[in-house]
Design a protein around this motif. Sequence first.
Motif, PDB file in Angstrom:
ATOM      1  N   THR A   1      -6.488   6.483   6.355  1.00 45.37           N
ATOM      2  CA  THR A   1      -6.071   5.847   5.105  1.00 45.37           C
ATOM      3  C   THR A   1      -5.837   4.366   5.382  1.00 45.37           C
ATOM      4  O   THR A   1      -5.714   3.947   6.542  1.00 45.37           O
ATOM      5  CB  THR A   1      -4.763   6.456   4.556  1.00 45.37           C
ATOM      6  OG1 THR A   1      -3.695   6.146   5.466  1.00 45.37           O
ATOM      7  CG2 THR A   1      -4.886   7.957   4.351  1.00 45.37           C
ATOM      8  N   LEU A   2      -5.731   3.585   4.322  1.00 47.32           N
ATOM      9  CA  LEU A   2      -5.499   2.158   4.499  1.00 47.32           C
ATOM     10  C   LEU A   2      -4.143   1.893   5.137  1.00 47.32           C
ATOM     11  O   LEU A   2      -4.026   1.025   6.013  1.00 47.32           O
ATOM     12  CB  LEU A   2      -5.607   1.424   3.161  1.00 47.32           C
ATOM     13  CG  LEU A   2      -5.379  -0.090   3.220  1.00 47.32           C
ATOM     14  CD1 LEU A   2      -6.363  -0.766   4.177  1.00 47.32           C
ATOM     15  CD2 LEU A   2      -5.458  -0.688   1.826  1.00 47.32           C
TER      16      LEU A   2
ATOM     17  N   TYR B   1      -2.823  -2.740  -2.835  1.00 41.34           N
ATOM     18  CA  TYR B   1      -4.027  -2.188  -2.218  1.00 41.34           C
ATOM     19  C   TYR B   1      -4.094  -0.690  -2.429  1.00 41.34           C
ATOM     20  O   TYR B   1      -3.089   0.002  -2.339  1.00 41.34           O
ATOM     21  CB  TYR B   1      -4.039  -2.502  -0.713  1.00 41.34           C
ATOM     22  CG  TYR B   1      -4.154  -3.976  -0.443  1.00 41.34           C
ATOM     23  CD1 TYR B   1      -5.402  -4.570  -0.316  1.00 41.34           C
ATOM     24  CD2 TYR B   1      -3.026  -4.774  -0.360  1.00 41.34           C
ATOM     25  CE1 TYR B   1      -5.526  -5.929  -0.089  1.00 41.34           C
ATOM     26  CE2 TYR B   1      -3.135  -6.136  -0.138  1.00 41.34           C
ATOM     27  CZ  TYR B   1      -4.386  -6.710  -0.005  1.00 41.34           C
ATOM     28  OH  TYR B   1      -4.495  -8.055   0.207  1.00 41.34           O
ATOM     29  N   ASP B   2      -5.301  -0.205  -2.660  1.00 36.31           N
ATOM     30  CA  ASP B   2      -5.570   1.223  -2.827  1.00 36.31           C
ATOM     31  C   ASP B   2      -5.611   1.873  -1.441  1.00 36.31           C
ATOM     32  O   ASP B   2      -6.388   1.448  -0.574  1.00 36.31           O
ATOM     33  CB  ASP B   2      -6.913   1.382  -3.536  1.00 36.31           C
ATOM     34  CG  ASP B   2      -7.323   2.826  -3.759  1.00 36.31           C
ATOM     35  OD1 ASP B   2      -6.753   3.747  -3.127  1.00 36.31           O
ATOM     36  OD2 ASP B   2      -8.250   3.041  -4.554  1.00 36.31           O
ATOM     37  N   ASN B   3      -4.797   2.889  -1.243  1.00 36.86           N
ATOM     38  CA  ASN B   3      -4.687   3.537   0.066  1.00 36.86           C
ATOM     39  C   ASN B   3      -5.985   4.205   0.520  1.00 36.86           C
ATOM     40  O   ASN B   3      -6.161   4.475   1.702  1.00 36.86           O
ATOM     41  CB  ASN B   3      -3.543   4.561   0.055  1.00 36.86           C
ATOM     42  CG  ASN B   3      -3.143   4.995   1.440  1.00 36.86           C
ATOM     43  OD1 ASN B   3      -3.136   4.210   2.375  1.00 36.86           O
ATOM     44  ND2 ASN B   3      -2.813   6.266   1.579  1.00 36.86           N
ATOM     45  N   THR B   4      -6.912   4.450  -0.386  1.00 35.00           N
ATOM     46  CA  THR B   4      -8.188   5.061   0.004  1.00 35.00           C
ATOM     47  C   THR B   4      -9.222   4.027   0.445  1.00 35.00           C
ATOM     48  O   THR B   4     -10.275   4.382   0.968  1.00 35.00           O
ATOM     49  CB  THR B   4      -8.789   5.903  -1.142  1.00 35.00           C
ATOM     50  OG1 THR B   4      -9.085   5.046  -2.252  1.00 35.00           O
ATOM     51  CG2 THR B   4      -7.826   7.000  -1.582  1.00 35.00           C
ATOM     52  N   ASN B   5      -8.924   2.743   0.247  1.00 36.38           N
ATOM     53  CA  ASN B   5      -9.871   1.671   0.577  1.00 36.38           C
ATOM     54  C   ASN B   5      -9.637   1.166   1.999  1.00 36.38           C
ATOM     55  O   ASN B   5      -8.998   0.135   2.200  1.00 36.38           O
ATOM     56  CB  ASN B   5      -9.753   0.526  -0.433  1.00 36.38           C
ATOM     57  CG  ASN B   5     -10.751  -0.587  -0.175  1.00 36.38           C
ATOM     58  OD1 ASN B   5     -11.624  -0.465   0.694  1.00 36.38           O
ATOM     59  ND2 ASN B   5     -10.623  -1.672  -0.916  1.00 36.38           N
ATOM     60  N   VAL B   6     -10.164   1.870   2.983  1.00 30.92           N
ATOM     61  CA  VAL B   6      -9.947   1.487   4.383  1.00 30.92           C
ATOM     62  C   VAL B   6     -10.691   0.211   4.760  1.00 30.92           C
ATOM     63  O   VAL B   6     -10.520  -0.296   5.873  1.00 30.92           O
ATOM     64  CB  VAL B   6     -10.294   2.631   5.372  1.00 30.92           C
ATOM     65  CG1 VAL B   6      -9.339   3.793   5.209  1.00 30.92           C
ATOM     66  CG2 VAL B   6     -11.735   3.059   5.227  1.00 30.92           C
ATOM     67  N   GLY B   7     -11.473  -0.343   3.843  1.00 33.46           N
ATOM     68  CA  GLY B   7     -12.167  -1.605   4.087  1.00 33.46           C
ATOM     69  C   GLY B   7     -11.473  -2.798   3.453  1.00 33.46           C
ATOM     70  O   GLY B   7     -12.018  -3.906   3.457  1.00 33.46           O
ATOM     71  N   ALA B   8     -10.269  -2.614   2.924  1.00 37.05           N
ATOM     72  CA  ALA B   8      -9.530  -3.713   2.289  1.00 37.05           C
ATOM     73  C   ALA B   8      -9.141  -4.770   3.322  1.00 37.05           C
ATOM     74  O   ALA B   8      -9.147  -4.511   4.536  1.00 37.05           O
ATOM     75  CB  ALA B   8      -8.282  -3.164   1.601  1.00 37.05           C
ATOM     76  N   SER B   9      -8.774  -5.930   2.849  1.00 40.94           N
ATOM     77  CA  SER B   9      -8.480  -7.056   3.747  1.00 40.94           C
ATOM     78  C   SER B   9      -7.391  -6.745   4.770  1.00 40.94           C
ATOM     79  O   SER B   9      -7.493  -7.172   5.925  1.00 40.94           O
ATOM     80  CB  SER B   9      -8.095  -8.294   2.931  1.00 40.94           C
ATOM     81  OG  SER B   9      -6.988  -8.017   2.101  1.00 40.94           O
TER      82      SER B   9
ATOM     83  N   VAL C   1       0.869  -1.177   0.000  1.00 40.17           N
ATOM     84  CA  VAL C   1       0.000   0.000   0.000  1.00 40.17           C
ATOM     85  C   VAL C   1       0.907   1.228   0.000  1.00 40.17           C
ATOM     86  O   VAL C   1       1.892   1.274   0.729  1.00 40.17           O
ATOM     87  CB  VAL C   1      -0.994  -0.011   1.192  1.00 40.17           C
ATOM     88  CG1 VAL C   1      -0.286  -0.046   2.523  1.00 40.17           C
ATOM     89  CG2 VAL C   1      -1.946   1.174   1.117  1.00 40.17           C
TER      90      VAL C   1
END
Length: 186
Positions: free
Chosen positions: A102-103, A63-71, A35
Amino acid sequence: MKRLIIGISGASGIPIAVSVLRALRELPDWTSCLVISKGGEKTIELESDYTVREITALADELYDNTNVGASIASGTYRTEGMIVVPCSMKTVSGIANGYSDTLLLRAADVVIKERRKLLLVARETPLSTIHLKNMLSLSQMGVIIMPPMQTYYNRPETVQDMTDHMTGKILDVFGIDYHRFRRWNP
């Protein structure tokens, strides 16, 4: 398969991040989960001859740093821990103060919460009292703070020698032997 999260934030030290990702690429039992912050992307452009795309291609998972719901933002996603390399003082502050917007910051927060290894290759000089207090706070939580300091006992001849030495010290924390790392041997 062992997973290791790699965060790249906006501080000087992109060659070390590249070296860590390349080393992990050579290990069939390890998966790198990458990330990159906006500042990290900018630093890649300013500090290196690499493109963001070339660096992301070194990772097994991106992983996209804006996707705080990522695994990697969940404690149920099993990892061995996380390395933030390089780690800006903004990122140190965000992690130290639980500011997980952020992620990258959320993943670090989860690693601390799950009591996994978190290693920050904190990069700034000189260090202010604020920086030192944030790093002390993190150290007291069990976070490993590893500024990319030069060493001379290994007799480096090139910048790559210094990068390899730092890469070896970083990976050593996770029990990974790096073939270009020369240990102290008086």
